[in-house]
Design a protein around this motif. Structure first.
Motif, PDB file in Angstrom:
ATOM      1  N   UNK A  24      23.164 -35.083  10.727  1.00 49.62           N
ATOM      2  CA  UNK A  24      24.277 -34.818   9.829  1.00 49.62           C
ATOM      3  C   UNK A  24      25.043 -36.093   9.507  1.00 49.62           C
ATOM      4  N   UNK A  25      25.544 -36.169   8.291  1.00 46.38           N
ATOM      5  CA  UNK A  25      26.467 -37.226   7.902  1.00 46.38           C
ATOM      6  C   UNK A  25      27.785 -37.008   8.650  1.00 46.38           C
ATOM      7  N   UNK A  26      28.645 -38.017   8.669  1.00 49.69           N
ATOM      8  CA  UNK A  26      29.993 -37.789   9.217  1.00 49.69           C
ATOM      9  C   UNK A  26      30.746 -36.770   8.351  1.00 49.69           C
ATOM     10  N   UNK A  27      31.741 -36.120   8.945  1.00 50.28           N
ATOM     11  CA  UNK A  27      32.598 -35.222   8.179  1.00 50.28           C
ATOM     12  C   UNK A  27      33.464 -36.037   7.230  1.00 50.28           C
ATOM     13  N   UNK A  28      33.599 -35.532   6.012  1.00 52.92           N
ATOM     14  CA  UNK A  28      34.420 -36.178   4.996  1.00 52.92           C
ATOM     15  C   UNK A  28      35.275 -35.101   4.346  1.00 52.92           C
ATOM     16  N   UNK A  29      36.516 -35.453   4.073  1.00 54.02           N
ATOM     17  CA  UNK A  29      37.383 -34.519   3.357  1.00 54.02           C
ATOM     18  C   UNK A  29      36.804 -34.292   1.966  1.00 54.02           C
ATOM     19  N   UNK A  30      36.713 -33.050   1.554  1.00 59.11           N
ATOM     20  CA  UNK A  30      36.054 -32.670   0.300  1.00 59.11           C
ATOM     21  C   UNK A  30      36.981 -32.886  -0.883  1.00 59.11           C
ATOM     22  N   UNK A  31      36.922 -34.066  -1.439  1.00 56.53           N
ATOM     23  CA  UNK A  31      37.637 -34.363  -2.676  1.00 56.53           C
ATOM     24  C   UNK A  31      36.628 -34.932  -3.657  1.00 56.53           C
ATOM     25  N   UNK A  32      36.921 -34.775  -4.923  1.00 57.36           N
ATOM     26  CA  UNK A  32      35.962 -35.147  -5.970  1.00 57.36           C
ATOM     27  C   UNK A  32      35.523 -36.601  -5.872  1.00 57.36           C
ATOM     28  N   UNK A  33      36.438 -37.511  -5.602  1.00 56.00           N
ATOM     29  CA  UNK A  33      36.088 -38.928  -5.533  1.00 56.00           C
ATOM     30  C   UNK A  33      35.121 -39.206  -4.370  1.00 56.00           C
ATOM     31  N   UNK A  34      35.404 -38.624  -3.204  1.00 51.65           N
ATOM     32  CA  UNK A  34      34.535 -38.820  -2.039  1.00 51.65           C
ATOM     33  C   UNK A  34      33.133 -38.269  -2.301  1.00 51.65           C
ATOM     34  N   UNK A  35      33.054 -37.158  -2.993  1.00 46.50           N
ATOM     35  CA  UNK A  35      31.756 -36.569  -3.319  1.00 46.50           C
ATOM     36  C   UNK A  35      31.028 -37.444  -4.334  1.00 46.50           C
ATOM     37  N   UNK A  36      31.736 -37.868  -5.360  1.00 47.56           N
ATOM     38  CA  UNK A  36      31.115 -38.674  -6.418  1.00 47.56           C
ATOM     39  C   UNK A  36      30.598 -40.012  -5.891  1.00 47.56           C
ATOM     40  N   UNK A  37      31.335 -40.644  -5.000  1.00 45.15           N
ATOM     41  CA  UNK A  37      30.954 -41.970  -4.521  1.00 45.15           C
ATOM     42  C   UNK A  37      30.116 -41.947  -3.249  1.00 45.15           C
ATOM     43  N   UNK A  38      30.129 -40.847  -2.498  1.00 46.85           N
ATOM     44  CA  UNK A  38      29.468 -40.854  -1.205  1.00 46.85           C
ATOM     45  C   UNK A  38      28.304 -39.916  -1.018  1.00 46.85           C
ATOM     46  N   UNK A  39      28.160 -38.939  -1.890  1.00 49.09           N
ATOM     47  CA  UNK A  39      27.093 -37.949  -1.716  1.00 49.09           C
ATOM     48  C   UNK A  39      25.979 -38.255  -2.711  1.00 49.09           C
ATOM     49  N   UNK A  40      24.753 -38.423  -2.228  1.00 52.43           N
ATOM     50  CA  UNK A  40      23.657 -38.725  -3.144  1.00 52.43           C
ATOM     51  C   UNK A  40      23.258 -37.521  -3.995  1.00 52.43           C
TER      52      UNK A  40
END
Length: 152
Positions: A24-40
């Protein structure tokens, strides 16, 4: 944010048994910017959690994405305007600033089927919502959590 392919599902097959490892990846707070820049924008499995007042993470969604990729799936799953399931919608509305996610990549749709089947049979046995691929007699799974999540 994350190194690609580090957080992935791998498999070892012995006879008719499959041994999966979900990193598993580390836990990340689910916000649009974090998803756009960090999730492939690749296939994989994702889990969403909400944090209660005591700081405990409570799982409310496990999903897989194949064609659209995890980035698209995660953006959809955190948007209350797109969510159709009433239980998940209530969580999104009641805990909108306390939603977290983690994911693991996979290039095999059948492997994701088997992993989700294992999770369902472990957490809610007997529900007919997930099916396995039919390739194996037994499925075993080991989770490696970058965030050191422990569950009881």
């Amino acid at each position: 944010m994350f190194r690609l392919m580090r957080w992935e599902i791998s498999k070892l097959v012995r006879g008719r048994d499959a041994y999966f490892t979900v990193r598993w990846s580390p836990f990340v707070r689910a916000e649009k910017y974090a998803i756009h820049t960090g999730v492939p924008a690749m296939g994989g499995v994702a889990e969403l959690y909400w944090k209660d007042k005591g700081g405990k993470l409570n799982q409310f969604c496990v999903a897989r994405s194949w064609y659209g990729g995890l980035r698209s799936l995660m953006r959809e799953r955190i948007d209350p305007d797109l969510e159709k399931d009433p239980v998940r919608l209530a969580v999104l509305r009641d805990h909108k600033d306390e939603i977290y996610f983690r994911y693991s990549l996979s290039e095999s749709n059948s492997d994701m089927e088997d992993v989700l089947f294992f999770f369902q049979e472990t957490l809610a046995p007997g529900l007919p919502t997930a099916t396995h691929s039919g390739r194996y007699d037994r499925i075993f799974l080991n989770e490696i959590d970058a965030g050191k999540l422990t569950t009881t």
